[in-house]
Write a protein that holds these residues in place. Sequence first.
Motif, PDB file in Angstrom:
ATOM      1  N   GLN A  41       0.457  -1.094   0.119  1.00 12.89           N
ATOM      2  CA  GLN A  41      -0.312   0.055  -0.232  1.00 12.89           C
ATOM      3  C   GLN A  41       1.004   1.425   0.064  1.00 12.89           C
ATOM      4  N   ARG A  42       1.997   1.006   0.999  1.00 10.67           N
ATOM      5  CA  ARG A  42       2.873   2.206   0.530  1.00 10.67           C
ATOM      6  C   ARG A  42       3.468   2.807  -0.925  1.00 10.67           C
ATOM      7  N   ASN A  45       1.087   3.799  -3.168  1.00  5.22           N
ATOM      8  CA  ASN A  45       0.772   5.825  -1.950  1.00  5.22           C
ATOM      9  C   ASN A  45       1.760   6.654  -2.619  1.00  5.22           C
ATOM     10  N   ARG A  46       3.001   6.062  -2.764  1.00  4.51           N
ATOM     11  CA  ARG A  46       3.998   6.306  -2.939  1.00  4.51           C
ATOM     12  C   ARG A  46       4.036   6.898  -4.301  1.00  4.51           C
ATOM     13  N   GLN A  49       2.131   9.807  -5.050  1.00 10.76           N
ATOM     14  CA  GLN A  49       2.962  11.330  -4.226  1.00 10.76           C
ATOM     15  C   GLN A  49       3.101  11.535  -5.513  1.00 10.76           C
ATOM     16  N   TRP A 113       2.954  13.551   4.397  1.00  9.37           N
ATOM     17  CA  TRP A 113       3.183  11.747   3.982  1.00  9.37           C
ATOM     18  C   TRP A 113       4.482  10.618   4.967  1.00  9.37           C
TER      19      TRP A 113
END
Length: 293
Positions: A41-42, A45-46, A49, A113
């Motif tokens: 998930q990170r 998300n990254r 971003q 973040w």
Amino acid sequence: MTAFFLKGSCARMVGSGNVSSGGATTDALIEHRREIADLLQRIKNRRLQVFGLYGTPVALVVTLLVWAGLKVFIWLNADTPTAINGIFAAAALLLGAAAVVQAIAEFGDSSPWTDSETSVRELKLDLALAEERHILEARRRTPPAMDRQASYKERIPGEIARLRGESRHYRRLHLLMQWLLFFSSAAISAVTAWYDPPQPAKGVLIGLGFTVTVITAAAGYFKPRERSFNLQQTADSIEQHTTALELGIAPYGAANEDENLGLFAATVEGIRAEQRMREQQLDQPQQGQQQVI
């Protein structure tokens, strides 16, 4: 008598020790899975971003260039319409504000973040290391075959529910396509009989004919009816074997539970392999299916 009580207490201690060890193994493996899921998930998300961080300024520059290009090539000797100026000004303002906010969130001291100033490559490396730790831990704490087979049996109801859900999805898709095909085919004849002039019947007939062609081609390519039938058949077959195992009837009537669980796991995996093979055959062209068969 004392020896009997000592033997019973020792057996209870060994049993409780096995349960405790099994619980610790389960907790450790669950923790590794949570770590892997969190890293996945990170990474997602990254990526978003980073895409927003570098894509927003590019979009701002492109917007300004398009605005200037319209002025130069279209309205060079006249004033640009107020609506066009308002749209591009609002878009540029919004993109500029988004770029500033993302830059502050990325490089600020108190960034909201989680992985600010961290590359996706580093997160992928952490994910690879976490998966390697999970593999090593699972290998070190591998439970007995009977426990794995029993766990496999407990996952079967979820697999049956998934197969039936996909079967219902394809069955509804097939019914929707068939009803659209019925109505479109009937409408073609009705419009042809109702209108004598070429317009507006001509446009309606073109649209209906296009709909019929697309639906017929999609039904022949994706084969939702066959997929629904195969999924439902697989779910029913797995459920039949699950019921036979729970009731202890053939082919799972052996007195040894280990033998029954092993046979059940092998049978269900064979059924799932047949289902995957049928899906692959449906994905192939008609000539390829004949060659496979």
